[in-house]
Design a protein around this motif. Structure first.
Motif, PDB file in Angstrom:
ATOM      1  N   ARG A 265       0.856  -1.191   0.000  1.00 54.44           N
ATOM      2  CA  ARG A 265       0.000   0.000   0.000  1.00 54.44           C
ATOM      3  C   ARG A 265       0.885   1.231   0.000  1.00 54.44           C
ATOM      4  NH1 ARG A 265      -3.570  -0.282   5.218  1.00 54.44           N
ATOM      5  NH2 ARG A 265      -4.281   1.713   4.368  1.00 54.44           N
ATOM      6  N   PRO A 266       0.655   2.186  -0.883  1.00 46.71           N
ATOM      7  CA  PRO A 266       1.452   3.417  -0.846  1.00 46.71           C
ATOM      8  C   PRO A 266       1.174   4.191   0.436  1.00 46.71           C
ATOM      9  CG  PRO A 266      -0.411   3.671  -2.336  1.00 46.71           C
ATOM     10  CD  PRO A 266      -0.385   2.229  -1.929  1.00 46.71           C
ATOM     11  N   VAL A 267       2.150   4.964   0.854  1.00 48.74           N
ATOM     12  CA  VAL A 267       2.010   5.791   2.053  1.00 48.74           C
ATOM     13  C   VAL A 267       1.438   7.153   1.655  1.00 48.74           C
ATOM     14  CG1 VAL A 267       3.241   6.960   3.916  1.00 48.74           C
ATOM     15  CG2 VAL A 267       3.874   4.620   3.262  1.00 48.74           C
ATOM     16  N   ASP A 268       0.341   7.525   2.288  1.00 51.15           N
ATOM     17  CA  ASP A 268      -0.262   8.833   2.028  1.00 51.15           C
ATOM     18  C   ASP A 268       0.604   9.937   2.629  1.00 51.15           C
ATOM     19  OD1 ASP A 268      -2.340   7.631   0.734  1.00 51.15           O
ATOM     20  OD2 ASP A 268      -3.871   8.134   2.220  1.00 51.15           O
ATOM     21  N   VAL A 269       0.815  10.997   1.860  1.00 49.23           N
ATOM     22  CA  VAL A 269       1.626  12.116   2.340  1.00 49.23           C
ATOM     23  C   VAL A 269       0.913  13.438   2.056  1.00 49.23           C
ATOM     24  CG1 VAL A 269       3.830  10.909   2.100  1.00 49.23           C
ATOM     25  CG2 VAL A 269       2.945  12.242   0.171  1.00 49.23           C
ATOM     26  N   LEU A 270       1.201  14.403   2.909  1.00 51.93           N
ATOM     27  CA  LEU A 270       0.755  15.775   2.711  1.00 51.93           C
ATOM     28  C   LEU A 270       1.978  16.651   2.505  1.00 51.93           C
ATOM     29  CD1 LEU A 270      -1.861  16.230   5.627  1.00 51.93           C
ATOM     30  CD2 LEU A 270      -2.189  15.124   3.403  1.00 51.93           C
TER      31      LEU A 270
ATOM     32  N   THR B 154       9.518  23.076  10.468  1.00 60.79           N
ATOM     33  CA  THR B 154       9.707  22.355   9.213  1.00 60.79           C
ATOM     34  C   THR B 154       8.746  22.911   8.165  1.00 60.79           C
ATOM     35  OG1 THR B 154       8.185  20.679  10.037  1.00 60.79           O
ATOM     36  CG2 THR B 154      10.531  20.259  10.325  1.00 60.79           C
ATOM     37  N   GLY B 155       8.822  22.346   6.959  1.00 62.60           N
ATOM     38  CA  GLY B 155       7.925  22.791   5.897  1.00 62.60           C
ATOM     39  C   GLY B 155       8.652  23.541   4.801  1.00 62.60           C
ATOM     40  N   ALA B 156       8.204  23.344   3.563  1.00 62.21           N
ATOM     41  CA  ALA B 156       8.777  24.071   2.430  1.00 62.21           C
ATOM     42  C   ALA B 156       8.617  25.573   2.665  1.00 62.21           C
ATOM     43  CB  ALA B 156       8.077  23.652   1.142  1.00 62.21           C
ATOM     44  N   ARG B 157       9.660  26.317   2.394  1.00 61.99           N
ATOM     45  CA  ARG B 157       9.686  27.727   2.764  1.00 61.99           C
ATOM     46  C   ARG B 157       8.979  28.653   1.783  1.00 61.99           C
ATOM     47  NH1 ARG B 157      10.548  26.005   7.469  1.00 61.99           N
ATOM     48  NH2 ARG B 157      12.144  27.014   8.758  1.00 61.99           N
ATOM     49  N   ASP B 158       8.606  28.160   0.620  1.00 59.60           N
ATOM     50  CA  ASP B 158       7.901  29.010  -0.343  1.00 59.60           C
ATOM     51  C   ASP B 158       7.037  28.139  -1.236  1.00 59.60           C
ATOM     52  OD1 ASP B 158       9.579  28.177  -2.738  1.00 59.60           O
ATOM     53  OD2 ASP B 158      11.129  29.112  -1.509  1.00 59.60           O
ATOM     54  N   LEU B 159       6.152  28.787  -1.958  1.00 60.99           N
ATOM     55  CA  LEU B 159       5.207  28.057  -2.800  1.00 60.99           C
ATOM     56  C   LEU B 159       5.897  27.252  -3.892  1.00 60.99           C
ATOM     57  CD1 LEU B 159       2.286  30.623  -3.234  1.00 60.99           C
ATOM     58  CD2 LEU B 159       2.109  28.303  -2.302  1.00 60.99           C
ATOM     59  N   ALA B 160       6.907  27.842  -4.513  1.00 60.65           N
ATOM     60  CA  ALA B 160       7.580  27.144  -5.610  1.00 60.65           C
ATOM     61  C   ALA B 160       8.191  25.832  -5.125  1.00 60.65           C
ATOM     62  CB  ALA B 160       8.651  28.049  -6.218  1.00 60.65           C
ATOM     63  N   THR B 161       8.839  25.878  -3.970  1.00 57.39           N
ATOM     64  CA  THR B 161       9.429  24.658  -3.419  1.00 57.39           C
ATOM     65  C   THR B 161       8.354  23.644  -3.069  1.00 57.39           C
ATOM     66  OG1 THR B 161      11.261  25.939  -2.506  1.00 57.39           O
ATOM     67  CG2 THR B 161      10.906  23.736  -1.604  1.00 57.39           C
ATOM     68  N   ALA B 162       7.259  24.117  -2.481  1.00 58.72           N
ATOM     69  CA  ALA B 162       6.166  23.218  -2.102  1.00 58.72           C
ATOM     70  C   ALA B 162       5.571  22.525  -3.321  1.00 58.72           C
ATOM     71  CB  ALA B 162       5.088  23.992  -1.350  1.00 58.72           C
ATOM     72  N   VAL B 163       5.455  23.255  -4.423  1.00 57.53           N
ATOM     73  CA  VAL B 163       4.940  22.655  -5.655  1.00 57.53           C
ATOM     74  C   VAL B 163       5.891  21.576  -6.157  1.00 57.53           C
ATOM     75  CG1 VAL B 163       4.382  23.094  -8.076  1.00 57.53           C
ATOM     76  CG2 VAL B 163       3.568  24.667  -6.308  1.00 57.53           C
ATOM     77  N   GLU B 164       7.196  21.828  -6.093  1.00 58.74           N
ATOM     78  CA  GLU B 164       8.173  20.824  -6.512  1.00 58.74           C
ATOM     79  C   GLU B 164       8.050  19.550  -5.663  1.00 58.74           C
ATOM     80  OE1 GLU B 164      12.003  22.576  -6.240  1.00 58.74           O
ATOM     81  OE2 GLU B 164      11.684  23.962  -7.918  1.00 58.74           O
ATOM     82  N   VAL B 165       7.846  19.735  -4.370  1.00 53.17           N
ATOM     83  CA  VAL B 165       7.675  18.590  -3.484  1.00 53.17           C
ATOM     84  C   VAL B 165       6.420  17.808  -3.872  1.00 53.17           C
ATOM     85  CG1 VAL B 165       7.326  17.854  -1.098  1.00 53.17           C
ATOM     86  CG2 VAL B 165       8.904  19.727  -1.596  1.00 53.17           C
ATOM     87  N   ALA B 166       5.335  18.531  -4.147  1.00 56.53           N
ATOM     88  CA  ALA B 166       4.089  17.877  -4.539  1.00 56.53           C
ATOM     89  C   ALA B 166       4.263  17.085  -5.827  1.00 56.53           C
ATOM     90  CB  ALA B 166       2.989  18.927  -4.706  1.00 56.53           C
TER      91      ALA B 166
END
Length: 420
Positions: free
Chosen positions: A169-174, A184-196
């Motif tokens: 089963r894949p692991v659900d991530v946010l 913690t957390g991506a520091r800007d929108l562009a980085t967060a989009v790359e993570v997504a």
């Protein structure tokens, strides 16, 4: 089933002994349930100080108040279980409508699973191969187990994917959104989009939403603090819109909310969306509230015009020395009470005759095992008196106690076991 009720009930069969601070010697060898059923008195039946207790009526009030508050606003509640690490209290939170329980690390998650907690949010990154291997096995063994954790970097996604390989089963991530100066957390929108994008492409993961934590960005209820929180939540919403086509679930989770600004979080999460989302709060300290940090900062503690929470925590300590007329030393210290967000607050004095009166004075310091209580010149506090203290920041109280009496007045009506 949200939690294994049989496993929770079995806690009452554990026997009391020297491991548990403050309990009467007369209870050693008897079960927690038997001790609770005896309805012992804190001051007449052999309890020894210091002792931290939970107020039964305040606990029930806070559980019911938060449940009603969330229901009225259309948000789900996944309280942070790290506050108490007490499965008996988790069960009561589920009884009052909690949707899940939140954890912060694998060791906490293992406690939850030992008691059959079915739905868990892990509000942190999980990149440790040993932890991921255990998680994958747990997910494979129990199809009803629902788990979600955070990712905040492409490197983190890569580490998870390498460690998990091809799980059943894949692991659900946010995707976790942070902010400069935050935690913690991506520091800007562009980085967060790359993570997504990386998470959505991983064969071992499933992109299930967006998460964040606003509490690291402000530490009071001032106008600038509240504005900073609102600004962050606006960016969190924007991230959801930016990656809406990447989500791999029909109803992505959007979650935030510690115990300080959950009113603002709820407003942001339930503002209109053009597609279905699942808004989730993760507030944890509400269950006991406090007499310090959260009393001054919680929306249901700082006078928001609604039914306030009540502090359910009280510490009792005895005056053992009065070496100066205006100084009393008590049997409580850093090993017993929180001190990281404010020192204990003296509230009531109980004389040797059993009569209680309002306390005066202020705590000026805690040593490992001593409380320094500075008294006014006219104080009548004497050696042998008991002082009841309000405590600040419940997260650093529970971890000092494996067993806490629940009281109605001074009568013990239950015992709550913690697992730190």
């Amino acid at each position: 089933m949200d939690i294994d009720r049989d496993a929770v009930a079995a806690i009452r069969r554990e026997h009391v002994d020297w491991r548990f601070k403050g309990l009467p010697a007369s209870t050693f060898g008897t079960s927690l349930g038997e001790v609770a059923d005896r309805r012992l008195d804190l001051f007449a039946d052999g309890f020894v100080g210091p002792l931290v207790v939970l107020d039964a009526a305040a606990l029930e009030h806070n559980l019911a108040t938060m449940s009603a508050w969330c229901a009225a606003r259309g948000v789900l509640l996944a309280p942070h279980g790290k506050t108490t690490m007490a499965p008996q209290l988790f069960a009561r939170q589920f009884d009052h409508g909690a949707w899940a329980i939140t954890a912060a690390n694998v060791s906490q998650l293992r406690v939850y699973r030992a008691f059959g907690v079915r739905r868990v949010l892990l509000a942190n990154q999980l990149v440790d191969p040993a932890g991921l291997a255990w998680l994958a096995a747990e997910l494979a063994a129990d199809p009803s187990f629902e788990f979600t954790c955070w990712v905040d970097s492409v490197a983190g996604v890569r580490r998870m994917t390498e460690a998990l390989g091809s799980p059943e089963r894949p692991v659900d991530v946010l995707v976790e959104l942070g902010a400069p100066g935050g935690r913690t957390g991506a520091r800007d929108l562009a980085t967060a989009v790359e993570v997504a994008e990386a998470a959505a492409q991983s064969p071992a993961l499933r992109l299930a939403g967006v998460g964040g934590y606003e509490g690291a960005l402000a530490h009071d209820a001032s106008a600038p603090a509240l504005s900073a929180v609102d600004g962050y939540l606006g960016v969190l919403r924007e991230l959801v819109f930016r990656i809406r086509d990447l989500f791999e679930v029909d109803e992505p989770i959007v979650t935030g909310g510690g115990s300080a600004y959950f009113d603002q979080v709820a407003a942001a999460l339930t503002a209109p969306w053009p597609f279905p989302v699942r808004p989730v709060l993760r507030s944890g300290a509400y269950i006991t509230h406090d007499d310090g940090f959260y009393r001054g900062i919680s929306p249901l503690g700082r006078g928001a015009g609604e039914q306030p929470f009540r502090s359910a925590l009280r510490a009792w300590a005895q005056v053992t020395s009065k070496p100066e007329p205006e100084l009393a030393l008590l049997t409580m210290g850093k090993r017993d009470a929180s001190f990281d967000e404010g020192l204990p607050e003296p509230q009531v004095v109980r004389g040797r005759d059993g009569v209680e009166r309002p306390a005066t004075g202020v705590v000026t310091a805690l040593n490992d095992q001593h409380t320094f209580l500075r008294l006014p010149a006219d104080s009548t506090v004497e050696v042998g008196d008991w002082v009841g203290f309000g405590l600040s920041h419940p997260c650093t109280v529970f971890d000092k106690w494996q067993l806490l009496p629940v009281v109605d007045g001074t009568t013990v009506v239950d015992l709550v076991r913690t697992y730190f």
